[in-house]
Design a protein around this motif. Structure first.
Motif, mmCIF file in Angstrom:
data_model
loop_
_atom_site.group_PDB
_atom_site.id
_atom_site.type_symbol
_atom_site.label_atom_id
_atom_site.label_comp_id
_atom_site.label_asym_id
_atom_site.label_seq_id
_atom_site.Cartn_x
_atom_site.Cartn_y
_atom_site.Cartn_z
ATOM 1 N N VAL A 4 28.162 -8.542 4.697
ATOM 2 C CA VAL A 4 26.817 -8.072 5.003
ATOM 3 C C VAL A 4 26.390 -7.115 3.902
ATOM 4 C CG1 VAL A 4 25.407 -6.817 6.664
ATOM 5 C CG2 VAL A 4 27.199 -8.351 7.471
ATOM 6 N N THR A 5 25.213 -7.344 3.350
ATOM 7 C CA THR A 5 24.715 -6.499 2.267
ATOM 8 C C THR A 5 24.191 -5.180 2.824
ATOM 9 O OG1 THR A 5 22.463 -7.342 2.385
ATOM 10 C CG2 THR A 5 24.023 -8.554 0.967
ATOM 11 N N ALA A 6 24.037 -4.218 1.928
ATOM 12 C CA ALA A 6 23.504 -2.906 2.323
ATOM 13 C C ALA A 6 22.084 -3.050 2.869
ATOM 14 C CB ALA A 6 23.534 -1.959 1.130
ATOM 15 N N TRP A 7 21.263 -3.931 2.245
ATOM 16 C CA TRP A 7 19.901 -4.126 2.724
ATOM 17 C C TRP A 7 19.906 -4.685 4.147
ATOM 18 C CZ3 TRP A 7 17.491 -8.598 4.389
ATOM 19 C CH2 TRP A 7 16.122 -8.484 4.666
ATOM 20 N N PHE A 12 18.846 -4.385 9.797
ATOM 21 C CA PHE A 12 19.159 -4.931 11.119
ATOM 22 C C PHE A 12 20.321 -4.247 11.838
ATOM 23 C CE2 PHE A 12 17.089 -8.523 8.932
ATOM 24 C CZ PHE A 12 16.036 -8.717 9.815
ATOM 25 N N GLY A 13 20.966 -3.293 11.203
ATOM 26 C CA GLY A 13 22.061 -2.589 11.861
ATOM 27 C C GLY A 13 23.193 -3.516 12.252
ATOM 28 N N ASP A 14 23.686 -3.347 13.469
ATOM 29 C CA ASP A 14 24.838 -4.121 13.945
ATOM 30 C C ASP A 14 24.574 -5.614 14.044
ATOM 31 O OD1 ASP A 14 26.210 -1.738 14.160
ATOM 32 O OD2 ASP A 14 25.835 -1.515 16.314
ATOM 33 N N SER A 69 20.933 -8.242 21.648
ATOM 34 C CA SER A 69 20.429 -7.159 22.500
ATOM 35 C C SER A 69 19.115 -6.552 22.000
ATOM 36 C CB SER A 69 21.489 -6.066 22.639
ATOM 37 O OG SER A 69 21.805 -5.522 21.369
ATOM 38 N N ALA A 70 18.901 -6.496 20.706
ATOM 39 C CA ALA A 70 17.678 -5.884 20.159
ATOM 40 C C ALA A 70 16.525 -6.877 20.054
ATOM 41 C CB ALA A 70 17.972 -5.291 18.779
ATOM 42 N N LEU A 84 13.393 -7.971 16.104
ATOM 43 C CA LEU A 84 14.669 -7.285 16.279
ATOM 44 C C LEU A 84 14.407 -5.828 15.956
ATOM 45 C CD1 LEU A 84 15.751 -10.313 15.792
ATOM 46 C CD2 LEU A 84 17.898 -9.085 15.539
ATOM 47 N N GLY A 85 14.292 -5.015 16.992
ATOM 48 C CA GLY A 85 13.863 -3.634 16.803
ATOM 49 C C GLY A 85 12.429 -3.656 16.314
#
Length: 196
Positions: A4-7, A12-14, A69-70, A84-85
């Motif tokens: 998973v990239t930093a961006w 998107f978090g988790d 969940s988001a 998502l959020g």
């Protein structure tokens, strides 16, 4: 497990790791459905494929992302998009051949897609020049945009896909729409791994 990239992590978090699998798988299923529909109607044109892919991309993303969940669905212009959020995921088939995402442009500079990018995409990198001329009045935005909070940010999932070759390239990121035409200026884009 995919890297998973930093961006992606920041955006998107988790859920980022799951999305790197779910989004490509959704687009491949949408292509398979569209190809099957084309074969079913046996037309000589690719109309059935194109219209089928357009509808199926939204449906497949909704089914795949709904369990997160988001995730929350939002209906815009008769299609369900997933939030998502505060990130709205928007699929965009930009090419029928394998070309870089930087070649992407919209078919039209008006309409829901263009309004979404202008209102929920990143701030323009280059401000418009003020030449002292009166600018024409800006068209009213698509009414469905009132359903979105001003805090919502748009994440474009841009992909190249054809009936014969399938999904060839997928990238996600953020882009602005140049004011004077239909070209996208990418602020950030990165590939999503293809499902093989």
């Amino acid at each position: 497990m995919r890297t998973v990239t930093a961006w992606a992590e920041k955006t998107f978090g988790d859920a980022a790791s799951q999305l790197t699998h779910l989004i490509p798988a959704s687009l491949v299923r949408a292509h398979d459905r569209a190809r099957s529909g084309h074969e079913g109607v046996q037309t000589q044109t690719l109309e059935a494929y194109g219209h089928g892919l357009y509808a199926a991309q939204y449906e497949e993303l909704e089914v795949s992302l709904a369990p997160l969940s988001a995730a929350a669905p939002v209906r815009l212009q008769g299609r369900t998009l997933m939030l998502l959020g505060d990130q709205l995921i928007y699929p965009l088939r930009y090419a029928k051949r394998d070309v870089p995402v930087t070649a992407a442009r919209l078919r039209r500079a008006t309409g829901l897609r263009a309004d979404l990018i202008r209102r929920h995409g990143p701030e323009p990198m280059q401000q418009a020049f003020d030449l002292g001329f009166e600018e024409p009045d800006e068209l009213d935005p698509h009414p469905d945009l009132a359903l979105l909070s001003k805090n919502v940010k748009l994440v474009l999932v841009a992909y190249a896909c054809s009936m014969v070759q399938g999904v060839m390239r997928i990238e996600w990121g953020s882009a602005e729409l140049r004011q004077e035409d239909r070209h996208l200026i990418w602020h950030h884009h990165e590939p999503l791994p293809l499902i093989t």
